[in-house]
Write a protein that holds these residues in place. Structure first.
Motif, mmCIF file in Angstrom:
data_model
loop_
_atom_site.group_PDB
_atom_site.id
_atom_site.type_symbol
_atom_site.label_atom_id
_atom_site.label_comp_id
_atom_site.label_asym_id
_atom_site.label_seq_id
_atom_site.Cartn_x
_atom_site.Cartn_y
_atom_site.Cartn_z
ATOM 1 N N LEU A 117 -2.434 -26.137 -62.212
ATOM 2 C CA LEU A 117 -1.681 -24.918 -61.947
ATOM 3 C C LEU A 117 -1.686 -24.094 -63.227
ATOM 4 O O LEU A 117 -1.792 -24.658 -64.328
ATOM 5 N N PRO A 118 -1.574 -22.773 -63.149
ATOM 6 C CA PRO A 118 -1.587 -21.939 -64.355
ATOM 7 C C PRO A 118 -0.556 -22.408 -65.382
ATOM 8 O O PRO A 118 0.564 -22.771 -65.035
ATOM 9 N N ALA A 119 -0.963 -22.401 -66.639
ATOM 10 C CA ALA A 119 -0.084 -22.812 -67.732
ATOM 11 C C ALA A 119 -0.286 -21.861 -68.903
ATOM 12 O O ALA A 119 -1.396 -21.752 -69.430
ATOM 13 N N ALA A 120 0.773 -21.179 -69.306
ATOM 14 C CA ALA A 120 0.675 -20.171 -70.362
ATOM 15 C C ALA A 120 0.216 -20.762 -71.687
ATOM 16 O O ALA A 120 -0.379 -20.070 -72.512
ATOM 17 N N PHE A 121 0.487 -22.052 -71.888
ATOM 18 C CA PHE A 121 0.139 -22.684 -73.160
ATOM 19 C C PHE A 121 -1.304 -23.192 -73.181
ATOM 20 O O PHE A 121 -1.736 -23.776 -74.171
ATOM 21 N N GLU A 122 -2.051 -22.979 -72.109
ATOM 22 C CA GLU A 122 -3.464 -23.350 -72.086
ATOM 23 C C GLU A 122 -4.291 -22.084 -71.980
ATOM 24 O O GLU A 122 -4.224 -21.367 -70.988
ATOM 25 N N HIS B 138 12.746 -22.858 -60.269
ATOM 26 C CA HIS B 138 12.009 -23.913 -60.948
ATOM 27 C C HIS B 138 10.559 -23.481 -61.162
ATOM 28 O O HIS B 138 9.996 -22.732 -60.361
ATOM 29 N N ILE B 139 10.016 -23.918 -62.258
ATOM 30 C CA ILE B 139 8.630 -23.645 -62.620
ATOM 31 C C ILE B 139 7.917 -24.978 -62.700
ATOM 32 O O ILE B 139 8.399 -25.910 -63.358
ATOM 33 N N ASP B 140 6.777 -25.085 -62.024
ATOM 34 C CA ASP B 140 6.089 -26.371 -62.052
ATOM 35 C C ASP B 140 4.663 -26.254 -62.568
ATOM 36 O O ASP B 140 4.067 -25.174 -62.629
ATOM 37 N N PHE B 141 4.150 -27.391 -62.976
ATOM 38 C CA PHE B 141 2.804 -27.539 -63.500
ATOM 39 C C PHE B 141 2.186 -28.758 -62.823
ATOM 40 O O PHE B 141 2.893 -29.689 -62.452
ATOM 41 N N ALA B 142 0.900 -28.757 -62.679
ATOM 42 C CA ALA B 142 0.216 -29.894 -62.081
ATOM 43 C C ALA B 142 -1.185 -29.998 -62.669
ATOM 44 O O ALA B 142 -1.808 -28.970 -62.978
ATOM 45 N N TRP B 143 -1.628 -31.220 -62.827
ATOM 46 C CA TRP B 143 -2.961 -31.451 -63.383
ATOM 47 C C TRP B 143 -3.671 -32.542 -62.611
ATOM 48 O O TRP B 143 -3.069 -33.576 -62.289
ATOM 49 N N THR C 82 -6.460 -23.900 -60.421
ATOM 50 C CA THR C 82 -7.648 -23.326 -61.044
ATOM 51 C C THR C 82 -8.516 -24.448 -61.608
ATOM 52 O O THR C 82 -8.013 -25.486 -62.042
ATOM 53 N N VAL C 83 -9.807 -24.230 -61.589
ATOM 54 C CA VAL C 83 -10.764 -25.209 -62.104
ATOM 55 C C VAL C 83 -10.933 -25.013 -63.606
ATOM 56 O O VAL C 83 -11.119 -23.884 -64.075
ATOM 57 N N THR C 84 -10.841 -26.091 -64.353
ATOM 58 C CA THR C 84 -11.020 -26.020 -65.805
ATOM 59 C C THR C 84 -12.495 -26.155 -66.147
ATOM 60 O O THR C 84 -13.171 -27.074 -65.680
ATOM 61 N N LYS C 85 -13.000 -25.236 -66.953
ATOM 62 C CA LYS C 85 -14.406 -25.283 -67.349
ATOM 63 C C LYS C 85 -14.612 -26.426 -68.334
ATOM 64 O O LYS C 85 -13.959 -26.475 -69.386
ATOM 65 N N GLN C 86 -15.502 -27.337 -67.990
ATOM 66 C CA GLN C 86 -15.763 -28.502 -68.835
ATOM 67 C C GLN C 86 -17.240 -28.586 -69.198
ATOM 68 O O GLN C 86 -17.834 -29.663 -69.239
#
Length: 202
Positions: free
Chosen positions: A51-56, A141-146, A178-182
């Motif tokens: 999920l979108p994360a401002a710190f990433e 609430h604000i959530d994050f998921a990985w 969102t897909v993380t570019k690796q």
């Protein structure tokens, strides 16, 4: 009360501006991995989706966990920025309750409350699903998921299964993942090895 309402609106606006996943009401309470073994979970995990994360802000995101002598976990998160530099941060994770070892709190700054880190499922060798959620005033609430993997790629059928798990367990809106570019991440391996050998900041 007026000041409280203003603050609440500001939080909403800030979350929206950063693309965070925010929702009305309190955090959900998804089930976590039964019999979680923190020792088997140690090592490096690569981010596949989130999920979108401002710190990433970069790509090649990865996290390395190391069990410390006192039972806490050293956390080192790293990413590759658009300027080619490695951005990394270290923190400490602690199991909050010995009866629920899959629920941890992670802290990167002194004086700042721990961030929740819930391991929903993992096979320790190939994948892990992690969820985090924070309440604000009981109204938001604000959530994050990985979705994490031991390698920089994960089979599509496995990823699809883990996405479905996030939706079922925590109500995650899959359209926001969102897909993380690796790719193009070789410098990450060289940089992190160099840091380990020299003890210098990357």
């Amino acid at each position: 009360m007026k000041a409280f309402q203003v603050l609440f609106v500001l939080c909403l606006n800030a979350a929206a501006a950063e693309g965070q996943s925010f929702h009305p009401g309190s955090c959900p309470r998804p089930s976590v991995q039964e019999g979680f073994n923190v020792t088997k979970y140690m090592g490096t995990w690569f981010e596949i989706e989130k999920l979108p994360a401002a710190f990433e802000r970069g790509k090649c995101n990865q996290a390395t966990y190391t069990l410390l002598a006192d039972g806490t976990v050293n956390v080192r998160n790293a990413e590759l920025l658009s300027n080619g530099k490695i951005n990394s941060i270290e923190g400490v994770a602690k199991v909050k309750n010995a009866s629920q070892p899959a629920i941890l709190g992670v802290s990167f700054f002194k004086g700042v409350p721990d961030a929740p880190y819930w391991v929903l499922s993992t096979d320790y060798q190939s994948y892990a699903v992690v969820y985090s959620c924070s309440d604000y005033f009981g109204l938001l609430h604000i959530d994050f998921a990985w979705i994490l993997a031991r390698t920089r790629a994960l089979a599509e059928d496995v990823t699809s299964q883990l996405r479905a798990e996030l939706a079922a367990a925590a109500g995650v809106n899959l359209s926001r993942l969102t897909v993380t570019k690796q790719t193009g991440c070789d410098v990450m391996t060289r940089g992190m090895v160099s840091k380990t050998k020299t003890g210098e900041q990357v």
